[in-house]
Design a protein around this motif. Structure first.
Motif, mmCIF file in Angstrom:
data_model
loop_
_atom_site.group_PDB
_atom_site.id
_atom_site.type_symbol
_atom_site.label_atom_id
_atom_site.label_comp_id
_atom_site.label_asym_id
_atom_site.label_seq_id
_atom_site.Cartn_x
_atom_site.Cartn_y
_atom_site.Cartn_z
ATOM 1 N N ASP A 187 0.924 -1.193 -0.014
ATOM 2 C CA ASP A 187 -0.194 -0.147 -0.040
ATOM 3 C C ASP A 187 1.027 1.114 0.034
ATOM 4 O OD1 ASP A 187 -2.063 1.769 0.145
ATOM 5 O OD2 ASP A 187 -2.607 1.264 2.277
ATOM 6 N N TYR A 188 0.874 1.748 -1.238
ATOM 7 C CA TYR A 188 1.755 2.979 -1.291
ATOM 8 C C TYR A 188 1.504 4.144 -2.320
ATOM 9 C CZ TYR A 188 3.920 0.810 -5.513
ATOM 10 O OH TYR A 188 4.038 0.189 -6.558
ATOM 11 N N GLU A 189 2.110 5.136 -2.288
ATOM 12 C CA GLU A 189 1.869 6.109 -3.063
ATOM 13 C C GLU A 189 3.415 6.841 -3.174
ATOM 14 O OE1 GLU A 189 -0.759 9.557 -1.859
ATOM 15 O OE2 GLU A 189 0.351 9.586 0.163
ATOM 16 N N VAL A 190 3.457 7.477 -4.200
ATOM 17 C CA VAL A 190 4.786 8.047 -4.742
ATOM 18 C C VAL A 190 4.979 9.580 -4.920
ATOM 19 C CG1 VAL A 190 6.486 7.921 -6.778
ATOM 20 C CG2 VAL A 190 5.707 5.888 -5.965
ATOM 21 N N THR A 191 6.001 10.256 -4.574
ATOM 22 C CA THR A 191 6.280 11.671 -5.020
ATOM 23 C C THR A 191 7.582 11.889 -5.438
ATOM 24 O OG1 THR A 191 7.245 11.948 -2.516
ATOM 25 C CG2 THR A 191 5.126 12.386 -2.803
ATOM 26 N N HIS A 192 7.786 12.869 -6.203
ATOM 27 C CA HIS A 192 9.007 12.962 -6.903
ATOM 28 C C HIS A 192 9.842 14.167 -6.297
ATOM 29 C CE1 HIS A 192 6.502 10.741 -9.945
ATOM 30 N NE2 HIS A 192 7.913 10.159 -10.325
ATOM 31 N N LYS A 193 11.091 13.774 -6.643
ATOM 32 C CA LYS A 193 12.283 14.952 -6.231
ATOM 33 C C LYS A 193 11.562 16.335 -6.517
ATOM 34 C CE LYS A 193 17.110 16.461 -6.467
ATOM 35 N NZ LYS A 193 18.318 16.182 -7.250
ATOM 36 N N GLY A 194 11.663 17.430 -5.472
ATOM 37 C CA GLY A 194 11.037 18.555 -5.940
ATOM 38 C C GLY A 194 9.718 18.703 -5.195
ATOM 39 N N ASP A 195 8.996 17.314 -5.021
ATOM 40 C CA ASP A 195 7.644 17.673 -4.109
ATOM 41 C C ASP A 195 7.884 17.341 -2.682
ATOM 42 O OD1 ASP A 195 6.453 17.487 -6.704
ATOM 43 O OD2 ASP A 195 6.473 15.193 -6.918
ATOM 44 N N PRO A 196 7.183 18.096 -1.819
ATOM 45 C CA PRO A 196 6.835 17.801 -0.466
ATOM 46 C C PRO A 196 6.696 16.192 -0.115
ATOM 47 C CG PRO A 196 5.678 19.571 -0.989
ATOM 48 C CD PRO A 196 5.943 19.200 -2.215
ATOM 49 N N PHE A 197 7.566 15.601 0.606
ATOM 50 C CA PHE A 197 7.394 14.254 0.902
ATOM 51 C C PHE A 197 6.115 13.866 1.628
ATOM 52 C CE2 PHE A 197 7.991 10.121 2.972
ATOM 53 C CZ PHE A 197 8.823 9.428 2.049
ATOM 54 N N LYS A 198 5.462 12.695 1.516
ATOM 55 C CA LYS A 198 4.173 12.663 2.049
ATOM 56 C C LYS A 198 4.239 11.569 3.080
ATOM 57 C CE LYS A 198 0.957 14.225 -1.629
ATOM 58 N NZ LYS A 198 -0.088 13.670 -2.705
ATOM 59 N N GLY A 199 3.329 11.352 4.057
ATOM 60 C CA GLY A 199 3.271 10.269 5.021
ATOM 61 C C GLY A 199 4.374 10.219 5.913
ATOM 62 N N THR A 200 4.380 9.347 6.726
ATOM 63 C CA THR A 200 5.541 8.842 7.788
ATOM 64 C C THR A 200 5.921 7.555 7.679
ATOM 65 O OG1 THR A 200 3.864 8.386 9.507
ATOM 66 C CG2 THR A 200 4.628 10.740 9.334
ATOM 67 N N GLU A 201 5.217 6.596 7.075
ATOM 68 C CA GLU A 201 5.657 5.346 7.110
ATOM 69 C C GLU A 201 5.365 4.371 5.891
ATOM 70 O OE1 GLU A 201 2.613 2.939 9.722
ATOM 71 O OE2 GLU A 201 3.385 4.764 10.857
ATOM 72 N N VAL A 202 6.017 3.339 5.829
ATOM 73 C CA VAL A 202 5.593 2.424 4.492
ATOM 74 C C VAL A 202 6.178 1.060 4.833
ATOM 75 C CG1 VAL A 202 7.740 3.007 3.233
ATOM 76 C CG2 VAL A 202 5.508 2.398 1.814
ATOM 77 N N TYR A 214 14.959 9.740 -12.185
ATOM 78 C CA TYR A 214 14.318 10.185 -11.147
ATOM 79 C C TYR A 214 14.573 9.742 -9.995
ATOM 80 C CZ TYR A 214 10.629 12.308 -14.407
ATOM 81 O OH TYR A 214 10.117 13.296 -15.092
ATOM 82 N N SER A 215 14.267 10.640 -8.846
ATOM 83 C CA SER A 215 14.321 10.132 -7.520
ATOM 84 C C SER A 215 12.729 10.278 -6.784
ATOM 85 C CB SER A 215 15.270 11.098 -6.681
ATOM 86 O OG SER A 215 15.239 10.855 -5.175
ATOM 87 N N ILE A 216 12.425 9.117 -6.363
ATOM 88 C CA ILE A 216 11.056 8.980 -5.849
ATOM 89 C C ILE A 216 11.120 8.971 -4.493
ATOM 90 C CG2 ILE A 216 10.137 8.434 -7.998
ATOM 91 C CD1 ILE A 216 9.991 5.573 -7.201
ATOM 92 N N GLY A 217 10.061 9.441 -3.741
ATOM 93 C CA GLY A 217 9.620 9.087 -2.346
ATOM 94 C C GLY A 217 8.526 8.187 -2.452
ATOM 95 N N VAL A 218 8.646 7.360 -1.402
ATOM 96 C CA VAL A 218 7.508 6.375 -1.346
ATOM 97 C C VAL A 218 6.970 6.466 0.103
ATOM 98 C CG1 VAL A 218 6.626 3.899 -1.604
ATOM 99 C CG2 VAL A 218 8.691 4.836 -2.938
ATOM 100 N N ASN A 219 5.717 6.441 0.393
ATOM 101 C CA ASN A 219 4.905 6.407 1.665
ATOM 102 C C ASN A 219 3.608 5.598 1.407
ATOM 103 O OD1 ASN A 219 3.664 8.856 0.282
ATOM 104 N ND2 ASN A 219 2.401 8.725 2.038
ATOM 105 N N LYS A 220 3.114 5.212 2.556
ATOM 106 C CA LYS A 220 1.709 4.692 2.829
ATOM 107 C C LYS A 220 0.902 5.802 2.945
ATOM 108 C CE LYS A 220 -1.310 1.538 5.564
ATOM 109 N NZ LYS A 220 -1.265 0.848 6.626
ATOM 110 N N PRO A 221 -0.200 5.875 1.908
ATOM 111 C CA PRO A 221 -1.025 6.979 2.202
ATOM 112 C C PRO A 221 -1.845 6.929 3.470
ATOM 113 C CG PRO A 221 -1.527 5.681 -0.054
ATOM 114 C CD PRO A 221 -0.429 4.821 0.955
ATOM 115 N N HIS A 222 -2.225 8.305 3.753
ATOM 116 C CA HIS A 222 -2.907 8.617 5.018
ATOM 117 C C HIS A 222 -2.142 8.203 6.378
ATOM 118 C CE1 HIS A 222 -6.117 8.980 2.075
ATOM 119 N NE2 HIS A 222 -6.268 7.763 1.968
ATOM 120 N N THR A 223 -0.818 8.324 6.285
ATOM 121 C CA THR A 223 0.120 8.308 7.539
ATOM 122 C C THR A 223 0.666 9.361 7.857
ATOM 123 O OG1 THR A 223 2.042 7.561 6.030
ATOM 124 C CG2 THR A 223 0.521 6.068 6.763
#
Length: 212
Positions: free
Chosen positions: A158-173, A195-204
């Motif tokens: 269960d994850y979502e992705v952000t890209h470099k330059g975007d604010p990181f989302k969530g706290t855990e995954v 690309y550099s991608i951030g990965v987090n669990k939604p709604h965390t």
């Protein structure tokens, strides 16, 4: 069949990714310091190589006929490892790299959680991982840098992705989710190239991970 080299193959995420990838049309070369820590489960699809990720000779041997390198490396010498991996891939003509890093290397984690993350990871960890990422980004490789949130052992994808330059989302995954991201990029090698991608669990979202 895609030939995949997994550096740091005994790591938790690497072992989960190995399980997922063994269900796909790939051959895995599992590279780690102590070969006795792993056992082959499918001799037709796995090869174990013992080596040091800072050794040019060990890396060059492992790189032969490889299509994708997945680096699951860590430790105080991560910058040295990054330089060695890039150099070996250049020498051996391997272009596709999936590199596991960490959140916060671009100071991209906002708010109270960003402050907490700095408090927990500053003092050597964030700085060295940021430098290692710079080594990767300054190369001519087709890299994808993956920046996970704080990791759990939850049995979930269960994850979502952000890209470099975007604010990181969530706290855990979950580690299982990061393994799924790795598997997706191995099977789709044109995805998120350079690309550099951030990965987090939604709604965390919150000031820190739920277990702190």
């Amino acid at each position: 069949m895609t030939n995949v080299l997994i550096l740091g193959a005994h790591g938790k995420i690497a072992r989960l990714a190995t399980q997922q990838l063994l269900e796909k049309p790939v051959h895995l070369t599992l590279f780690l310091r102590d070969a006795n820590r792993l056992k082959v489960t499918d001799k037709n699809k796995e090869t174990i190589i013992e080596g040091d990720a800072t050794s040019a000779a060990d890396l060059d041997l492992a790189m032969q006929d490889i299509d994708v390198v997945y680096a699951n490396l860590s430790g105080h010498n991560i910058v040295e490892e990054a330089k060695a991996v890039v150099a070996s891939m250049d020498r051996c003509g391997v272009k596709r790299l999936i590199w596991i890093s960490t959140l916060g290397i671009y100071d991209e984690v906002p708010g109270e959680f960003g402050q907490w993350n700095h408090k927990m990871l500053d003092g050597g960890y964030l700085e060295t991982y940021a430098t290692a990422a710079e080594v990767i980004e300054d190369s001519d490789l087709g890299y994808t840098i993956i920046r996970p949130a704080w990791l759990t052992d939850n049995d979930e994808i269960d994850y979502e992705v952000t890209h470099k330059g975007d604010p990181f989302k969530g706290t855990e995954v979950s580690r299982e989710s990061i393994a799924a991201v790795v598997t997706d990029h191995v099977l789709n090698p044109d995805k998120d190239v350079r690309y550099s991608i951030g990965v987090n669990k939604p709604h965390t979202d919150g000031p820190k991970p739920s277990w702190y």
